[in-house]
Design a protein around this motif. Sequence first.
Motif, mmCIF file in Angstrom:
data_model
loop_
_atom_site.group_PDB
_atom_site.id
_atom_site.type_symbol
_atom_site.label_atom_id
_atom_site.label_comp_id
_atom_site.label_asym_id
_atom_site.label_seq_id
_atom_site.Cartn_x
_atom_site.Cartn_y
_atom_site.Cartn_z
ATOM 1 N N LYS A 185 0.815 -1.220 0.000
ATOM 2 C CA LYS A 185 0.000 0.000 0.000
ATOM 3 C C LYS A 185 0.850 1.272 0.000
ATOM 4 O O LYS A 185 0.300 2.374 -0.026
ATOM 5 C CB LYS A 185 -0.923 0.015 1.226
ATOM 6 C CG LYS A 185 -1.959 -1.099 1.232
ATOM 7 C CD LYS A 185 -2.967 -0.923 0.104
ATOM 8 C CE LYS A 185 -4.040 -1.997 0.168
ATOM 9 N NZ LYS A 185 -5.071 -1.808 -0.890
ATOM 10 N N ASN A 186 2.177 1.098 0.029
ATOM 11 C CA ASN A 186 3.101 2.227 -0.020
ATOM 12 C C ASN A 186 2.795 3.245 1.092
ATOM 13 O O ASN A 186 2.711 4.445 0.850
ATOM 14 C CB ASN A 186 3.028 2.913 -1.396
ATOM 15 C CG ASN A 186 4.260 3.751 -1.684
ATOM 16 O OD1 ASN A 186 5.351 3.451 -1.197
ATOM 17 N ND2 ASN A 186 4.095 4.803 -2.474
ATOM 18 N N LEU A 187 2.661 2.738 2.303
ATOM 19 C CA LEU A 187 2.303 3.599 3.436
ATOM 20 C C LEU A 187 3.518 4.293 4.036
ATOM 21 O O LEU A 187 3.433 5.431 4.490
ATOM 22 C CB LEU A 187 1.583 2.775 4.504
ATOM 23 C CG LEU A 187 0.271 2.122 4.058
ATOM 24 C CD1 LEU A 187 -0.341 1.330 5.195
ATOM 25 C CD2 LEU A 187 -0.708 3.169 3.541
ATOM 26 N N LEU A 188 4.639 3.587 4.087
ATOM 27 C CA LEU A 188 5.906 4.170 4.515
ATOM 28 C C LEU A 188 6.995 3.124 4.348
ATOM 29 O O LEU A 188 6.702 1.934 4.221
ATOM 30 C CB LEU A 188 5.877 4.671 5.960
ATOM 31 C CG LEU A 188 5.909 3.670 7.118
ATOM 32 C CD1 LEU A 188 6.225 4.411 8.420
ATOM 33 C CD2 LEU A 188 4.599 2.951 7.288
ATOM 34 N N TYR A 189 8.243 3.579 4.372
ATOM 35 C CA TYR A 189 9.374 2.662 4.193
ATOM 36 C C TYR A 189 9.667 1.949 5.512
ATOM 37 O O TYR A 189 9.702 2.564 6.578
ATOM 38 C CB TYR A 189 10.611 3.427 3.727
ATOM 39 C CG TYR A 189 11.858 2.584 3.678
ATOM 40 C CD1 TYR A 189 12.036 1.630 2.682
ATOM 41 C CD2 TYR A 189 12.855 2.732 4.643
ATOM 42 C CE1 TYR A 189 13.183 0.847 2.637
ATOM 43 C CE2 TYR A 189 14.007 1.953 4.602
ATOM 44 C CZ TYR A 189 14.162 1.011 3.600
ATOM 45 O OH TYR A 189 15.291 0.231 3.554
ATOM 46 N N THR A 236 -1.576 4.383 13.737
ATOM 47 C CA THR A 236 -1.320 3.422 12.653
ATOM 48 C C THR A 236 -2.401 2.355 12.565
ATOM 49 O O THR A 236 -2.641 1.821 11.477
ATOM 50 C CB THR A 236 0.049 2.739 12.813
ATOM 51 O OG1 THR A 236 0.113 2.040 14.062
ATOM 52 C CG2 THR A 236 1.167 3.748 12.731
ATOM 53 N N GLU A 237 -3.032 2.026 13.679
ATOM 54 C CA GLU A 237 -4.138 1.065 13.634
ATOM 55 C C GLU A 237 -5.229 1.583 12.699
ATOM 56 O O GLU A 237 -5.705 0.871 11.807
ATOM 57 C CB GLU A 237 -4.730 0.878 15.031
ATOM 58 C CG GLU A 237 -3.752 0.427 16.091
ATOM 59 C CD GLU A 237 -4.225 0.781 17.492
ATOM 60 O OE1 GLU A 237 -3.414 0.695 18.430
ATOM 61 O OE2 GLU A 237 -5.399 1.159 17.643
ATOM 62 N N GLN A 238 -5.624 2.825 12.915
ATOM 63 C CA GLN A 238 -6.659 3.435 12.082
ATOM 64 C C GLN A 238 -6.187 3.553 10.641
ATOM 65 O O GLN A 238 -6.938 3.257 9.707
ATOM 66 C CB GLN A 238 -7.026 4.819 12.631
ATOM 67 C CG GLN A 238 -8.044 5.563 11.783
ATOM 68 C CD GLN A 238 -8.491 6.861 12.427
ATOM 69 O OE1 GLN A 238 -8.612 6.957 13.643
ATOM 70 N NE2 GLN A 238 -8.739 7.875 11.613
ATOM 71 N N MET A 239 -4.940 3.978 10.461
ATOM 72 C CA MET A 239 -4.396 4.156 9.114
ATOM 73 C C MET A 239 -4.413 2.841 8.335
ATOM 74 O O MET A 239 -4.749 2.815 7.143
ATOM 75 C CB MET A 239 -2.977 4.699 9.204
ATOM 76 C CG MET A 239 -2.295 4.888 7.861
ATOM 77 S SD MET A 239 -0.550 5.276 8.013
ATOM 78 C CE MET A 239 0.133 3.720 8.600
ATOM 79 N N MET A 240 -4.058 1.761 8.978
ATOM 80 C CA MET A 240 -4.040 0.455 8.299
ATOM 81 C C MET A 240 -5.446 0.050 7.864
ATOM 82 O O MET A 240 -5.647 -0.425 6.731
ATOM 83 C CB MET A 240 -3.439 -0.599 9.219
ATOM 84 C CG MET A 240 -1.955 -0.442 9.472
ATOM 85 S SD MET A 240 -0.913 -0.969 8.100
ATOM 86 C CE MET A 240 -0.851 -2.752 8.398
ATOM 87 N N LEU A 241 -6.406 0.215 8.737
ATOM 88 C CA LEU A 241 -7.787 -0.141 8.380
ATOM 89 C C LEU A 241 -8.340 0.771 7.298
ATOM 90 O O LEU A 241 -9.068 0.326 6.405
ATOM 91 C CB LEU A 241 -8.690 -0.120 9.623
ATOM 92 C CG LEU A 241 -8.860 -1.490 10.304
ATOM 93 C CD1 LEU A 241 -7.544 -1.945 10.914
ATOM 94 C CD2 LEU A 241 -9.949 -1.445 11.363
ATOM 95 N N GLU A 242 -8.000 2.046 7.356
ATOM 96 C CA GLU A 242 -8.444 2.996 6.336
ATOM 97 C C GLU A 242 -7.940 2.586 4.956
ATOM 98 O O GLU A 242 -8.589 2.876 3.942
ATOM 99 C CB GLU A 242 -7.927 4.402 6.659
ATOM 100 C CG GLU A 242 -8.628 5.089 7.815
ATOM 101 C CD GLU A 242 -7.967 6.397 8.199
ATOM 102 O OE1 GLU A 242 -8.629 7.241 8.832
ATOM 103 O OE2 GLU A 242 -6.761 6.574 7.882
ATOM 104 N N ASN A 243 -6.796 1.919 4.929
ATOM 105 C CA ASN A 243 -6.204 1.514 3.657
ATOM 106 C C ASN A 243 -6.507 0.067 3.294
ATOM 107 O O ASN A 243 -5.864 -0.499 2.409
ATOM 108 C CB ASN A 243 -4.697 1.767 3.697
ATOM 109 C CG ASN A 243 -4.372 3.240 3.547
ATOM 110 O OD1 ASN A 243 -4.266 3.757 2.437
ATOM 111 N ND2 ASN A 243 -4.236 3.930 4.673
ATOM 112 N N GLY A 244 -7.482 -0.522 3.974
ATOM 113 C CA GLY A 244 -7.993 -1.820 3.559
ATOM 114 C C GLY A 244 -7.487 -3.019 4.316
ATOM 115 O O GLY A 244 -7.813 -4.158 3.953
#
Length: 586
Positions: A344-348, A454-462
Amino acid sequence: MKKSVLIAAVALSFFYGCKKDGAGVAPQQKDSSAFTAYEGRFLEELWKHNPDWATQTGYHKYDSLLLVPNSDNRQKLLTFTKRQLDSLGNFELNTLSEASKIDYHLIENQMQSMQWAIQQQKAYEWDPGTYNLIGSFAYILNEKYEPLEKRLRSFYMKMEDIPAYFKEAEKQIKNPVPELTSLTIDQLTGGVSVFEGDYADSLKKTSIPKDEQKKMLDRAKLSADAIKAYAAWLKDLKNDHPRSFRLGKELYQDKFKYDIQSGSTPQQIFNAATERKKYLHREMAKYSKQLWPKYFGKTPMPTDSLELIGKMIDTLSAKHVQPDDFQSAIAAQIPKLTEFVKSKNLLYIDPTKPLVVRKEPAYMAGVAGASVSSPGPYDKNGNTYFNVGSLSGWPAAKAESYLREYNQYMLQILCIHEAIPGHYTQLVYSNKSPSLIKSVLGNGAMVEGWAVYTEQMMLENGFGGNEPEMWLMWYKWNLRSVCNAIIDYSVHTGNMTKEQVVKMLTKEAFQQQAEAEGKWKRVSVSSVQLTSYYTGYKEIIDLREAYKKKMGDKFKLKDFNEKFLSYGSAPVKYISESMLKVEQKK
């Protein structure tokens, strides 16, 4: 609960001193280069006064030193803090770079915090755990930063003053908090094996001469005896007027100010958390109504929303691993999370930095069921440990309750929070920061807030396939952070009881009985830290929205995440000022 060295070691740092004080700076030098030079001198002096903290930060010059925690050493530390604050006064804050300004604030806050801890909080009188030194010895023994023989000799020299150390501790303790006393006894009793067994096992792996090994083992026995004697002394201590574990409103506000470094007050965070709880209940009710037919068919749906949510969560919680598989199930999640972040290219994520899942060491037990211990900024190649509490020996009912809490959904969220892209990832970035100050004096609310964000961010991205079950369980998990803040404030500044805490957590936060009772234990042996999760999370979400608005069409999540982490473990309020100010200039 993140328990990285850079946070946990601060608790030990308040009570030690050394002969040389301060690190001055020429008054005429007011630019960032001069400030950078001052930072180097400041850190060197800081470590002389705090050898245990230095060791666990990865600075090993003073590994062999153990300073006895007496009033003379506390006075020397006070003198040190005053000299540093005087040195800071020689700089014009507005002439410094954005990065140096943050460092300035962090040093100033740390020095003021140390003064407050010695002069007002005085935990060295009522918290016997202040004197739990096993962690720094275990670090020397277990971390492979130098050859084993050299580390074992440092360990040996450091042990010399352990008997005097604990005799002094006994003189300092006055009317200790019973809950903290009990926790300390448990941790010392469990952790003494570092001296009784682990040290001897390590010596067998070396070529150190037998006569020298005997001296080393004899001193280890004296050390173990001193630790056990202190634990026995605590157990037998007559304590007719024990201090309450409740910190009190005045001390709480001060500790929040220094530990959290938020742009909000404790009362404002409490109010915001109360409103967030209402929002989460509404969202959870929506998902529960959506899922009801799938799991309950035509069974009538409860009209009470909390009852509805509770029944749905209880049903989903039945899916969990077996007790013996808890640690292996966590280990299996790590590569899956890493792959998702990359896809998902969220961060390195740096593949060269090891993450080791291990059983939680005995000297750390009794506060959180899962935590991360990271290498210090001077030991950038060291292991990061994912500490997992053992369920061995638990009664079947207690283990079942715990595993229902950490069911198959929650276990995934736990691993996001503690490992990828949560604590482990953030702390790798923090250790890459060019500023040692931001790593050494890292802000707990930023660290914990990032993990929750990051929990929310991961779910937001599927992550989790956008399944309503996963979202419902994450809302429950987020409710934990929210209730942590509510409970911590209510308990330590008010009179919230164990019964009220457990009722809120089981009825309104849908936690298992074991989890709720564990949280009561935690709030009775800690203060303010439980507010860090929600405070940091809220501030990061607010920053992301403000940054998104500022960048408009140019906003990219990966850029935001990496830019945010590039500041190291700095307070979110200072990161916000810098990120938004930089964009305003463009």
